[in-house]
Enzyme design. Structure first.
Site, PDB file in Angstrom:
ATOM      1  N   ALA A 106      -2.345  10.049 -35.182  1.00  0.00           N
ATOM      2  CA  ALA A 106      -1.209   9.277 -34.662  1.00  0.00           C
ATOM      3  C   ALA A 106      -1.714   8.143 -33.780  1.00  0.00           C
ATOM      4  O   ALA A 106      -2.815   8.205 -33.239  1.00  0.00           O
ATOM      5  CB  ALA A 106      -0.307  10.205 -33.854  1.00  0.00           C
ATOM      6  N   ASN A 154       1.349  13.267 -36.788  1.00  0.00           N
ATOM      7  CA  ASN A 154       2.275  13.592 -35.693  1.00  0.00           C
ATOM      8  C   ASN A 154       2.555  12.335 -34.881  1.00  0.00           C
ATOM      9  O   ASN A 154       2.313  12.299 -33.670  1.00  0.00           O
ATOM     10  CB  ASN A 154       1.656  14.658 -34.783  1.00  0.00           C
ATOM     11  CG  ASN A 154       1.870  16.052 -35.317  1.00  0.00           C
ATOM     12  OD1 ASN A 154       2.809  16.307 -36.063  1.00  0.00           O
ATOM     13  ND2 ASN A 154       0.997  16.966 -34.944  1.00  0.00           N
ATOM     14  N   SER A 170       3.743  20.452 -41.116  1.00  0.00           N
ATOM     15  CA  SER A 170       3.325  21.546 -40.236  1.00  0.00           C
ATOM     16  C   SER A 170       2.740  22.679 -41.062  1.00  0.00           C
ATOM     17  O   SER A 170       3.165  22.926 -42.185  1.00  0.00           O
ATOM     18  CB  SER A 170       4.502  22.079 -39.429  1.00  0.00           C
ATOM     19  OG  SER A 170       4.040  23.151 -38.631  1.00  0.00           O
ATOM     20  N   LYS A 187       9.829  17.139 -35.717  1.00  0.00           N
ATOM     21  CA  LYS A 187       8.484  17.742 -35.708  1.00  0.00           C
ATOM     22  C   LYS A 187       7.959  17.847 -34.274  1.00  0.00           C
ATOM     23  O   LYS A 187       7.299  18.832 -33.914  1.00  0.00           O
ATOM     24  CB  LYS A 187       7.517  16.909 -36.576  1.00  0.00           C
ATOM     25  CG  LYS A 187       6.061  17.393 -36.520  1.00  0.00           C
ATOM     26  CD  LYS A 187       5.913  18.833 -36.960  1.00  0.00           C
ATOM     27  CE  LYS A 187       4.529  19.371 -37.173  1.00  0.00           C
ATOM     28  NZ  LYS A 187       3.471  19.094 -36.290  1.00  0.00           N
ATOM     29  N   HIS A 224       9.531  20.791 -32.880  1.00  0.00           N
ATOM     30  CA  HIS A 224       8.846  21.955 -33.478  1.00  0.00           C
ATOM     31  C   HIS A 224       7.599  22.282 -32.662  1.00  0.00           C
ATOM     32  O   HIS A 224       7.335  23.425 -32.305  1.00  0.00           O
ATOM     33  CB  HIS A 224       8.474  21.643 -34.935  1.00  0.00           C
ATOM     34  CG  HIS A 224       7.458  22.571 -35.535  1.00  0.00           C
ATOM     35  ND1 HIS A 224       6.113  22.492 -35.237  1.00  0.00           N
ATOM     36  CD2 HIS A 224       7.578  23.620 -36.387  1.00  0.00           C
ATOM     37  CE1 HIS A 224       5.456  23.444 -35.884  1.00  0.00           C
ATOM     38  NE2 HIS A 224       6.324  24.138 -36.597  1.00  0.00           N
ATOM     39  N   ASN A 225       6.837  21.246 -32.351  1.00  0.00           N
ATOM     40  CA  ASN A 225       5.599  21.462 -31.602  1.00  0.00           C
ATOM     41  C   ASN A 225       5.872  21.913 -30.165  1.00  0.00           C
ATOM     42  O   ASN A 225       5.130  22.725 -29.620  1.00  0.00           O
ATOM     43  CB  ASN A 225       4.734  20.193 -31.609  1.00  0.00           C
ATOM     44  CG  ASN A 225       3.991  20.037 -32.923  1.00  0.00           C
ATOM     45  OD1 ASN A 225       4.424  20.566 -33.950  1.00  0.00           O
ATOM     46  ND2 ASN A 225       2.887  19.330 -32.917  1.00  0.00           N
ATOM     47  N   GLU A 251       6.504  25.363 -30.458  1.00  0.00           N
ATOM     48  CA  GLU A 251       5.188  25.992 -30.742  1.00  0.00           C
ATOM     49  C   GLU A 251       4.431  26.244 -29.428  1.00  0.00           C
ATOM     50  O   GLU A 251       3.895  27.337 -29.206  1.00  0.00           O
ATOM     51  CB  GLU A 251       4.410  25.043 -31.665  1.00  0.00           C
ATOM     52  CG  GLU A 251       2.972  25.405 -31.944  1.00  0.00           C
ATOM     53  CD  GLU A 251       2.294  24.314 -32.796  1.00  0.00           C
ATOM     54  OE1 GLU A 251       2.815  23.974 -33.869  1.00  0.00           O
ATOM     55  OE2 GLU A 251       1.242  23.795 -32.360  1.00  0.00           O
ATOM     56  N   TYR A 252       4.414  25.242 -28.545  1.00  0.00           N
ATOM     57  CA  TYR A 252       3.743  25.404 -27.244  1.00  0.00           C
ATOM     58  C   TYR A 252       4.358  26.589 -26.499  1.00  0.00           C
ATOM     59  O   TYR A 252       3.654  27.412 -25.903  1.00  0.00           O
ATOM     60  CB  TYR A 252       3.926  24.144 -26.388  1.00  0.00           C
ATOM     61  CG  TYR A 252       2.913  23.034 -26.563  1.00  0.00           C
ATOM     62  CD1 TYR A 252       2.600  22.530 -27.823  1.00  0.00           C
ATOM     63  CD2 TYR A 252       2.287  22.453 -25.464  1.00  0.00           C
ATOM     64  CE1 TYR A 252       1.700  21.478 -27.965  1.00  0.00           C
ATOM     65  CE2 TYR A 252       1.384  21.403 -25.592  1.00  0.00           C
ATOM     66  CZ  TYR A 252       1.105  20.919 -26.851  1.00  0.00           C
ATOM     67  OH  TYR A 252       0.218  19.875 -26.984  1.00  0.00           O
ATOM     68  N   LYS A 308      -2.806  17.794 -27.633  1.00  0.00           N
ATOM     69  CA  LYS A 308      -2.846  16.429 -28.174  1.00  0.00           C
ATOM     70  C   LYS A 308      -1.648  15.608 -27.741  1.00  0.00           C
ATOM     71  O   LYS A 308      -1.616  14.412 -27.949  1.00  0.00           O
ATOM     72  CB  LYS A 308      -2.919  16.483 -29.700  1.00  0.00           C
ATOM     73  CG  LYS A 308      -4.249  16.995 -30.210  1.00  0.00           C
ATOM     74  CD  LYS A 308      -4.472  16.564 -31.653  1.00  0.00           C
ATOM     75  CE  LYS A 308      -5.376  17.519 -32.371  1.00  0.00           C
ATOM     76  NZ  LYS A 308      -4.632  18.636 -32.970  1.00  0.00           N
ATOM     77  N   ARG A 341      23.357  14.802  -1.036  1.00  0.00           N
ATOM     78  CA  ARG A 341      23.183  13.436  -1.568  1.00  0.00           C
ATOM     79  C   ARG A 341      24.150  12.479  -0.892  1.00  0.00           C
ATOM     80  O   ARG A 341      23.841  11.340  -0.567  1.00  0.00           O
ATOM     81  CB  ARG A 341      23.411  13.416  -3.082  1.00  0.00           C
ATOM     82  CG  ARG A 341      22.347  14.155  -3.878  1.00  0.00           C
ATOM     83  CD  ARG A 341      22.663  14.142  -5.374  1.00  0.00           C
ATOM     84  NE  ARG A 341      22.561  12.806  -5.942  1.00  0.00           N
ATOM     85  CZ  ARG A 341      23.557  12.152  -6.511  1.00  0.00           C
ATOM     86  NH1 ARG A 341      24.740  12.705  -6.595  1.00  0.00           N
ATOM     87  NH2 ARG A 341      23.368  10.956  -7.013  1.00  0.00           N
TER      88      ARG A 341
HETATM   89  C1  6PG Z   1       1.484  22.069 -36.950  1.00  0.00           C
HETATM   90  C2  6PG Z   1       0.783  21.923 -35.629  1.00  0.00           C
HETATM   91  C3  6PG Z   1      -0.113  20.757 -35.675  1.00  0.00           C
HETATM   92  C4  6PG Z   1      -1.198  20.766 -34.627  1.00  0.00           C
HETATM   93  C5  6PG Z   1      -0.716  20.445 -33.264  1.00  0.00           C
HETATM   94  C6  6PG Z   1      -1.593  21.062 -32.211  1.00  0.00           C
HETATM   95  O1  6PG Z   1       2.692  22.065 -36.931  1.00  0.00           O
HETATM   96  O2  6PG Z   1       0.789  22.205 -37.964  1.00  0.00           O
HETATM   97  O3  6PG Z   1       1.701  21.749 -34.609  1.00  0.00           O
HETATM   98  O4  6PG Z   1       0.706  19.623 -35.654  1.00  0.00           O
HETATM   99  O5  6PG Z   1      -1.866  21.967 -34.639  1.00  0.00           O
HETATM  100  O6  6PG Z   1      -0.767  19.061 -33.154  1.00  0.00           O
HETATM  101  O7  6PG Z   1      -1.271  20.456 -31.060  1.00  0.00           O
HETATM  102  P1  6PG Z   1      -2.100  20.587 -29.748  1.00  0.00           P
HETATM  103  O8  6PG Z   1      -3.498  20.127 -30.039  1.00  0.00           O
HETATM  104  O9  6PG Z   1      -1.376  19.705 -28.813  1.00  0.00           O
HETATM  105  O10 6PG Z   1      -2.075  22.035 -29.384  1.00  0.00           O
END
Ligand code: 6PG
Length: 519
Positions: free
Chosen positions: A91, A118, A143, A215, A218-219, A222-223, A292, A479
């Site tokens: 990206a 991404n 993904s 997406k 989604h990430n 994922e985190y 990332k 406030r």
């Molecule tokens: C996916 C993952 C992929 C990647 C992430 C990792 O859906 O296949 O999310 O996009 O593994 O970018 O992100 P980090 O390096 O920020 O953990």
């Protein structure tokens, strides 16, 4: 010079881990590829791997399906027109660099370029406009990591509907598939294997930017999902002093129930892995997390949109805190924590059950935050997002694939206007049944002095969302006190603003605009 019917179906640029595997997946599904990478070795590698894999299936039936190209011009000359080109490059500026090179090589306005990286969604919106006169920029985040790219990823396409009509059959062929009656993934694990039945994990998301936004969320989820599992591991490892193998046993059992997910499954594998001297691998991995940026983008977007996503944000913070390894080491000697505790076998079992419920409820919160964020962002940007369909796409192929995505899809099918997943009857019941255990689990973890930012932020999110009165009344008064920012009253119309003249003796309350003095 190739004849028209010898020309390749797809041009592919960027043969890193994801790119190479997508090429092989496309080839398995009957698409000929003209492949280009700045590194020639990567081109040779993918061609060799394609032949090798075909040989391993049937050495008498090998075809050349991937053609190497040494320049952008050669790549364009190898393709059927209008050209269809897939990018799998990092990206940011590399995407623009490739787009400029394609323009230099003579790409045409009706050619389609698909960005599968991404990319930041606003960059995609800007790029679509920027390159409009030169070619059609389409985006489709992928993904599923290396394995997904090879045997079936989840794909989130967005951009020109015309481009989608061309891409759709190709994308449906390479995407992960789900059994339409059970909602379970249809496994594809070997080169040459093709799955033509089932529901493909791809569907048009919306205009430019929408797919990359989805997406990104989604990430973010994922985190959160990863952090929740890691916090549970931390408690079991340091609070209950269990070995990685014992934790793997617990996770394996949990993976048979509502926590059934890819991330839980891979955590079991990781925990069981040993290095040559028998030490569990996880024990020798440095506890500094990388990132990332997509989780950070999700957290930032949630703040901009004004949609609370504390589980996701905490997951980003947890990675940041982990990176301060030396400072943490120093602080570990200086900052006091609670006494260590011991547990009877029965107490351990109870705690493990509480932990299970804490994970499940927190996971529901993370998804609730992600879906609400997409909803509010969609409203802001004029995207009509189909949340049931998005949940369906995520049932297989992607990193957050989990059994309960079917239940999420069902929830949005029951009520497409659902504002927050926790308000769906199925999910509110799931949490109700477990919330006491969740509280006890978080309380116990806190008493042990083990950080559980994602589990506890989720609980605070849940409690805030179900609170009919929050202390924002006092906050509004504060406030108004220092900044005359005004407040509304519960006994008056919401549009009416009031201010108190805090500095005067009488402290009069003034209705703003109508400037009525109230007694
Ligand atoms: C996916 C993952 C992929 C990647 C992430 C990792 O859906 O296949 O999310 O996009 O593994 O970018 O992100 P980090 O390096 O920020 O953990």
């Amino acid at each position: 010079m190739k004849q028209e019917n010898d020309l390749c179906d797809i041009g592919f640029i960027g043969l890193g881990v994801m790119g190479k595997n997508l090429v092989l997946n496309l080839a398995d599904n009957g698409h000929n590829i003209a492949a280009f990478d700045l590194n020639n070795e990567k081109i040779d590698e993918v061609i060799a791997q394609d032949i090798e894999e075909q040989m391993s299936i049937d050495k008498n039936n090998c075809k050349k399906r991937v053609y190497g190209c040494s320049s952008y011009t050669q790549l364009l000359s190898q393709l059927k027109t209008p050209h269809l080109i897939v990018l799998s490059v990092p990206a940011g500026s590399p995407v623009d660099q490739v787009c400029e090179n394609l323009i230099g090589a003579g790409i045409q306005p009706d050619d389609i370029v698909i960005d599968t990286g991404n990319s930041l969604w606003v960059d995609t919106v800007a790029r679509e406009k920027k390159y409009k006169a030169n070619f059609i920029l389409f985006s489709s985040a992928v993904s599923g990591g290396e394995e997904g790219a090879r045997f079936g990823p989840a794909l989130m396409p967005s951009g020109s509907p015309y481009a989608w009509s061309r891409i759709k059959p190709i994308w449906e062929s390479i995407a992960a598939k789900v059994d339409s009656t059970t909602g379970k993934p249809l496994e594809r694990t070997k080169p040459g294997e093709i799955i033509s039945e089932g529901e493909p994990c791809t569907a048009y998301i919306g205009p430019a930017g929408a797919g990359h936004y989805v997406k990104m969320v989604h990430n973010g989820i994922e985190y959160a999902d990863m952090q929740i599992i890691c916090e549970a591991y931390h408690v079991l490892r340091t609070g209950l002093s269990l070995s990685p193998d014992e934790i793997a046993d617990i996770f394996e059992k949990w993976n048979l129930g509502p926590l059934d997910s890819y991330l839980m499954e891979i955590s079991v594998d990781v925990l069981r892995h040993k290095i040559s001297d028998g030490t569990p691998l996880v024990d020798v991995i440095l506890d500094k997390a990388g990132q990332k940026g997509t989780g950070l983008w999700t957290a930032m977007s949630s703040l901009e949109v004004g949609c609370p996503a504390p589980t996701i944000s905490q997951a980003v913070y947890a990675r940041s805190i982990s990176s301060f390894k030396e400072l943490r080491l120093q602080a570990s000697y200086q900052l006091a924590g609670p006494e260590t505790q011991t547990f009877t076998e029965a107490e351990k079992q109870t705690f493990i059950e509480q932990l299970h419920d804490a994970i499940y409820c927190s996971k529901i919160c993370a998804y609730a935050q992600g879906f609400q964020l997409m909803k509010l962002a969609g409203k802001e940007h004029g995207w009509t997002l189909d949340f049931s369909s998005i949940a369906k796409i995520w049932r297989a192929g992607c990193i957050i694939r989990a059994a309960f995505l079917q239940s999420i899809s069902d929830a949005f099918e029951r009520n497409e206007a659902l504002e927050n997943l926790m308000l769906d009857e199925f999910f509110s019941n799931q949490i109700s049944e477990r919330q006491l255990n969740w509280r006890k689990g978080v309380a116990q973890i806190t008493l042990l002095g083990i950080p559980c930012g994602a589990l506890s932020a989720s609980l605070a999110y849940y409690d805030s969302m179900r609170c009919d009165v929050l202390p924002a009344n006092l906050l509004q008064a504060q406030r108004d006190y220092f900044g005359a920012h005004t407040f509304e009253r519960i006994d008056e119309a919401e549009s009416k603003k009031y201010h108190v003249e805090w500095s005067t003796q009488e402290r009069e309350m003034i209705a703003i605009k109508t400037v009525n003095k109230l007694t």
